[in-house]
Design a protein around this motif. Structure first.
Motif, PDB file in Angstrom:
ATOM      1  N   VAL A  83       0.939  -1.213  -0.007  1.00 47.28           N
ATOM      2  CA  VAL A  83       0.057  -0.190  -0.105  1.00 47.28           C
ATOM      3  C   VAL A  83       1.021   1.186  -0.045  1.00 47.28           C
ATOM      4  O   VAL A  83       1.498   1.647   0.896  1.00 47.28           O
ATOM      5  CB  VAL A  83      -0.984   0.100   1.244  1.00 47.28           C
ATOM      6  N   GLY A  84       1.023   2.006  -1.023  1.00 49.10           N
ATOM      7  CA  GLY A  84       1.783   3.035  -1.494  1.00 49.10           C
ATOM      8  C   GLY A  84       2.978   2.604  -2.430  1.00 49.10           C
ATOM      9  O   GLY A  84       3.563   1.522  -2.207  1.00 49.10           O
ATOM     10  N   ALA A  85       3.046   3.278  -3.601  1.00 45.90           N
ATOM     11  CA  ALA A  85       4.064   3.011  -4.642  1.00 45.90           C
ATOM     12  C   ALA A  85       4.964   4.074  -4.809  1.00 45.90           C
ATOM     13  O   ALA A  85       5.427   4.375  -5.753  1.00 45.90           O
ATOM     14  CB  ALA A  85       3.321   2.521  -5.822  1.00 45.90           C
ATOM     15  N   GLY A  86       5.323   4.874  -3.584  1.00 49.70           N
ATOM     16  CA  GLY A  86       6.460   6.116  -3.798  1.00 49.70           C
ATOM     17  C   GLY A  86       7.672   5.531  -3.370  1.00 49.70           C
ATOM     18  O   GLY A  86       8.242   4.578  -3.707  1.00 49.70           O
ATOM     19  N   GLY A  87       8.113   6.189  -2.280  1.00 43.37           N
ATOM     20  CA  GLY A  87       9.543   6.084  -2.047  1.00 43.37           C
ATOM     21  C   GLY A  87       9.861   4.728  -1.490  1.00 43.37           C
ATOM     22  O   GLY A  87      10.943   4.232  -1.862  1.00 43.37           O
ATOM     23  N   LEU A  88       9.293   4.370  -0.478  1.00 46.77           N
ATOM     24  CA  LEU A  88       9.122   2.918  -0.182  1.00 46.77           C
ATOM     25  C   LEU A  88       8.789   1.915  -0.809  1.00 46.77           C
ATOM     26  O   LEU A  88       9.168   0.776  -1.395  1.00 46.77           O
ATOM     27  CB  LEU A  88       8.704   2.976   1.372  1.00 46.77           C
ATOM     28  N   GLY A  89       7.557   2.053  -1.420  1.00 46.56           N
ATOM     29  CA  GLY A  89       6.782   1.364  -2.343  1.00 46.56           C
ATOM     30  C   GLY A  89       7.175   0.756  -3.463  1.00 46.56           C
ATOM     31  O   GLY A  89       7.481  -0.563  -3.877  1.00 46.56           O
ATOM     32  N   GLY A  90       7.909   1.783  -4.216  1.00 50.93           N
ATOM     33  CA  GLY A  90       8.583   1.373  -5.417  1.00 50.93           C
ATOM     34  C   GLY A  90       9.424   0.370  -5.562  1.00 50.93           C
ATOM     35  O   GLY A  90       9.623  -0.688  -6.011  1.00 50.93           O
ATOM     36  N   TRP A  91      10.444   0.613  -4.330  1.00 49.12           N
ATOM     37  CA  TRP A  91      11.596  -0.402  -4.206  1.00 49.12           C
ATOM     38  C   TRP A  91      11.090  -1.686  -3.512  1.00 49.12           C
ATOM     39  O   TRP A  91      11.757  -2.854  -3.923  1.00 49.12           O
ATOM     40  CB  TRP A  91      12.519   0.232  -3.129  1.00 49.12           C
ATOM     41  N   ILE A  92      10.162  -1.712  -2.543  1.00 41.03           N
ATOM     42  CA  ILE A  92       9.471  -3.069  -2.124  1.00 41.03           C
ATOM     43  C   ILE A  92       8.987  -3.823  -3.236  1.00 41.03           C
ATOM     44  O   ILE A  92       9.195  -4.884  -3.502  1.00 41.03           O
ATOM     45  CB  ILE A  92       8.531  -2.630  -0.885  1.00 41.03           C
ATOM     46  N   ASP A 159     -12.583   2.582   4.811  1.00 34.83           N
ATOM     47  CA  ASP A 159     -13.843   1.798   4.079  1.00 34.83           C
ATOM     48  C   ASP A 159     -13.537   0.814   2.842  1.00 34.83           C
ATOM     49  O   ASP A 159     -14.418  -0.142   2.836  1.00 34.83           O
ATOM     50  CB  ASP A 159     -14.618   3.161   3.585  1.00 34.83           C
ATOM     51  N   ASN A 160     -12.428   0.780   2.442  1.00 41.37           N
ATOM     52  CA  ASN A 160     -12.151  -0.142   1.316  1.00 41.37           C
ATOM     53  C   ASN A 160     -10.785  -1.055   1.773  1.00 41.37           C
ATOM     54  O   ASN A 160     -10.465  -1.800   0.908  1.00 41.37           O
ATOM     55  CB  ASN A 160     -11.988   0.733   0.081  1.00 41.37           C
ATOM     56  N   PHE A 161     -10.193  -0.573   2.496  1.00 40.43           N
ATOM     57  CA  PHE A 161      -8.907  -1.454   2.949  1.00 40.43           C
ATOM     58  C   PHE A 161      -9.275  -2.897   3.034  1.00 40.43           C
ATOM     59  O   PHE A 161      -8.485  -3.718   2.273  1.00 40.43           O
ATOM     60  CB  PHE A 161      -8.109  -1.292   4.299  1.00 40.43           C
ATOM     61  N   VAL A 162     -10.068  -3.419   3.511  1.00 44.36           N
ATOM     62  CA  VAL A 162     -10.376  -4.881   3.687  1.00 44.36           C
ATOM     63  C   VAL A 162     -10.701  -5.574   2.362  1.00 44.36           C
ATOM     64  O   VAL A 162     -10.236  -6.554   1.977  1.00 44.36           O
ATOM     65  CB  VAL A 162     -11.354  -5.130   4.736  1.00 44.36           C
ATOM     66  N   ALA A 168      -4.652 -11.054   0.176  1.00 42.99           N
ATOM     67  CA  ALA A 168      -3.318 -11.208   0.528  1.00 42.99           C
ATOM     68  C   ALA A 168      -2.962 -11.704   1.811  1.00 42.99           C
ATOM     69  O   ALA A 168      -3.843 -11.810   2.424  1.00 42.99           O
ATOM     70  CB  ALA A 168      -2.802  -9.558   0.663  1.00 42.99           C
ATOM     71  N   GLU A 169      -1.716 -12.265   1.730  1.00 41.46           N
ATOM     72  CA  GLU A 169      -1.000 -13.151   3.098  1.00 41.46           C
ATOM     73  C   GLU A 169      -0.392 -12.232   3.821  1.00 41.46           C
ATOM     74  O   GLU A 169      -0.213 -12.456   5.026  1.00 41.46           O
ATOM     75  CB  GLU A 169      -0.174 -14.144   2.398  1.00 41.46           C
ATOM     76  N   VAL A 170       0.171 -11.138   3.286  1.00 37.83           N
ATOM     77  CA  VAL A 170       1.082 -10.054   4.124  1.00 37.83           C
ATOM     78  C   VAL A 170       0.505  -8.741   3.499  1.00 37.83           C
ATOM     79  O   VAL A 170       0.495  -8.737   2.331  1.00 37.83           O
ATOM     80  CB  VAL A 170       2.388 -10.411   4.073  1.00 37.83           C
ATOM     81  N   VAL A 171       0.682  -7.568   4.317  1.00 31.48           N
ATOM     82  CA  VAL A 171       0.240  -6.043   3.633  1.00 31.48           C
ATOM     83  C   VAL A 171       1.570  -5.656   4.207  1.00 31.48           C
ATOM     84  O   VAL A 171       1.941  -5.747   5.305  1.00 31.48           O
ATOM     85  CB  VAL A 171      -0.996  -5.579   4.210  1.00 31.48           C
ATOM     86  N   VAL A 172       2.105  -4.620   3.117  1.00 35.46           N
ATOM     87  CA  VAL A 172       3.271  -3.846   3.498  1.00 35.46           C
ATOM     88  C   VAL A 172       2.928  -2.257   3.489  1.00 35.46           C
ATOM     89  O   VAL A 172       2.319  -2.035   2.638  1.00 35.46           O
ATOM     90  CB  VAL A 172       4.216  -4.070   2.425  1.00 35.46           C
ATOM     91  N   ASP A 173       3.318  -1.784   4.594  1.00 36.13           N
ATOM     92  CA  ASP A 173       3.066  -0.317   4.798  1.00 36.13           C
ATOM     93  C   ASP A 173       4.128   0.625   4.104  1.00 36.13           C
ATOM     94  O   ASP A 173       5.270   0.545   4.345  1.00 36.13           O
ATOM     95  CB  ASP A 173       3.134  -0.048   6.319  1.00 36.13           C
ATOM     96  N   ALA A 174       3.851   1.130   2.907  1.00 34.23           N
ATOM     97  CA  ALA A 174       4.607   1.939   2.387  1.00 34.23           C
ATOM     98  C   ALA A 174       3.722   3.382   2.205  1.00 34.23           C
ATOM     99  O   ALA A 174       4.004   4.219   1.201  1.00 34.23           O
ATOM    100  CB  ALA A 174       5.072   1.542   1.042  1.00 34.23           C
ATOM    101  N   LEU A 175       3.084   3.873   3.206  1.00 33.39           N
ATOM    102  CA  LEU A 175       2.344   5.140   3.181  1.00 33.39           C
ATOM    103  C   LEU A 175       3.179   6.218   3.870  1.00 33.39           C
ATOM    104  O   LEU A 175       4.236   5.986   4.255  1.00 33.39           O
ATOM    105  CB  LEU A 175       1.011   4.723   4.270  1.00 33.39           C
ATOM    106  N   ASP A 176       2.700   7.449   3.794  1.00 32.58           N
ATOM    107  CA  ASP A 176       3.300   8.523   4.109  1.00 32.58           C
ATOM    108  C   ASP A 176       2.461   9.491   5.174  1.00 32.58           C
ATOM    109  O   ASP A 176       2.950  10.564   5.491  1.00 32.58           O
ATOM    110  CB  ASP A 176       3.667   9.366   2.905  1.00 32.58           C
ATOM    111  N   GLU A 183      -4.933   3.037  10.200  1.00 34.45           N
ATOM    112  CA  GLU A 183      -5.984   2.440   9.438  1.00 34.45           C
ATOM    113  C   GLU A 183      -5.558   0.872   8.829  1.00 34.45           C
ATOM    114  O   GLU A 183      -6.227  -0.125   8.799  1.00 34.45           O
ATOM    115  CB  GLU A 183      -6.762   3.117   8.379  1.00 34.45           C
ATOM    116  N   LEU A 184      -4.438   1.051   8.219  1.00 31.42           N
ATOM    117  CA  LEU A 184      -4.321  -0.082   7.520  1.00 31.42           C
ATOM    118  C   LEU A 184      -3.600  -1.323   8.495  1.00 31.42           C
ATOM    119  O   LEU A 184      -3.989  -2.471   8.329  1.00 31.42           O
ATOM    120  CB  LEU A 184      -2.667   0.161   6.504  1.00 31.42           C
ATOM    121  N   GLN A 185      -3.076  -0.953   9.554  1.00 31.05           N
ATOM    122  CA  GLN A 185      -2.740  -1.882  10.413  1.00 31.05           C
ATOM    123  C   GLN A 185      -3.908  -2.587  11.111  1.00 31.05           C
ATOM    124  O   GLN A 185      -4.190  -3.693  11.211  1.00 31.05           O
ATOM    125  CB  GLN A 185      -2.077  -1.315  11.957  1.00 31.05           C
ATOM    126  N   HIS A 186      -5.025  -1.652  11.630  1.00 36.44           N
ATOM    127  CA  HIS A 186      -6.491  -2.502  11.898  1.00 36.44           C
ATOM    128  C   HIS A 186      -6.936  -3.148  10.836  1.00 36.44           C
ATOM    129  O   HIS A 186      -7.481  -4.204  11.111  1.00 36.44           O
ATOM    130  CB  HIS A 186      -7.368  -1.000  12.231  1.00 36.44           C
TER     131      HIS A 186
END
Length: 284
Positions: A83-92, A159-162, A168-176, A183-186
């Motif tokens: 979740v997030g395709a920027g600084g962290l997300g692109g490399w992940i 509202d739409n995360f779930v 998914a089996e794992v979710v990665v936080d690449a948010l800012d 919200e993503l952790q929950h």
């Protein structure tokens, strides 16, 4: 047909020596493509069939000593949400695709801006104004066409995360932003999947893995009001820090999928590249 495909793989595979000193078979990418096209199967299906029969797609030769045959097969079958395709997300996204994760769910509503060019893998001068999710799809197709990318160019929230992450089996936080991270952790907890957190500011970054029921971000920030952003607004986001933290997040995901190693759970891994220190803090 399966037996015929396996026999064909064995016939065209190259002989090599594995990390254990034993002979093994390597299937070149050109043969993976040829067999997939001839048999009407996906590249991923051919790679899984090869792995299940101790024939290694050659692109994963340098993975084998780390994750093993079973681990590579698990990666090929895995679905990971970023979740997030920027600084962290692109490399992940890049690292997980190169390791051979079978499916990536990528969620991001942003387009590339000029201030992304200093650090974001998907940001180039030619990609200014383009959605980061579209760029992620194109990039993964270049580095590992057997990895499927499900792209959601949308703002993700409680509202739409779930719904977005349901497979998914794992979710990665690449948010800012901090509220979105909570919200993503929950959402991960509701889906009963691990949540791999990463954040950066200046030369500093942090990583931890949160399982359902863990305090996670609440152990860092408490239960009260959460600021929208942290010290990165003052310290900036230089080029190398997201690479450093994304690399650790990738390793956390790999460990979770493969089932080897110790996740950074109930702990915070804190890096300070300026001071040249790395601290592992126990969380209550």
């Amino acid at each position: 047909m399966i037996d015929e495909i396996i026999a064909e793989m064995q016939r065209v595979a190259q002989h090599a020596v594995g990390p254990d000193g034993r002979e093994m078979l390597l299937l070149p990418l050109a043969e993976v493509r040829r067999i997939a096209n001839a048999r009407g199967l996906s590249l991923c299906e051919i790679e899984i069939l090869a792995l299940d029969n101790r024939i290694l797609p050659a692109r994963y030769q340098r993975n084998l000593g780390t994750v093993g045959w079973e681990g590579q097969s698990k990666l090929r079958r895995a679905t990971v949400a970023v979740v997030g395709a920027g600084g962290l997300g692109g490399w992940i996204i890049e690292g997980l695709a190169r390791m051979g994760v079978g499916k990536l769910i990528v969620v991001d509503a942003d387009v590339v801006e000029e201030n992304n060019l200093n650090r974001q893998l998907l940001a180039t001068e030619a990609s200014l104004g383009q959605p980061k999710t579209e760029l992620a799809v194109a990039r993964v197709a270049e580095v590992n066409a057997a990895t499927e990318v499900i792209a959601h160019h949308t703002w993700a929230n409680a509202d739409n995360f779930v719904d977005l992450l349901a497979t998914a089996e794992v979710v990665v936080d690449a948010l800012d932003t901090l509220p979105a991270r909570f919200e993503l952790q929950h959402a991960a907890a509701r889906l009963h999947i691990p949540f791999v957190h990463g954040a950066i500011a200046g030369y500093v970054g942090q990583v931890m893995t949160v399982f359902p029921g863990d305090a996670g971000l609440h152990a860092l920030y408490g239960q009260g009001d959460i600021p929208q952003r942290g010290v990165e607004t003052r310290w900036g986001n230089p080029a190398a820090t997201p690479m450093m933290i994304a690399a650790w997040q990738i390793h956390e995901v790999i460990k979770l999928i493969v089932g080897r190693g110790e996740p950074v759970r109930h702990r915070l891994l804190l890096f300070d590249a300026e001071a040249g220190t790395m601290d592992l803090l126990r969380l209550s």
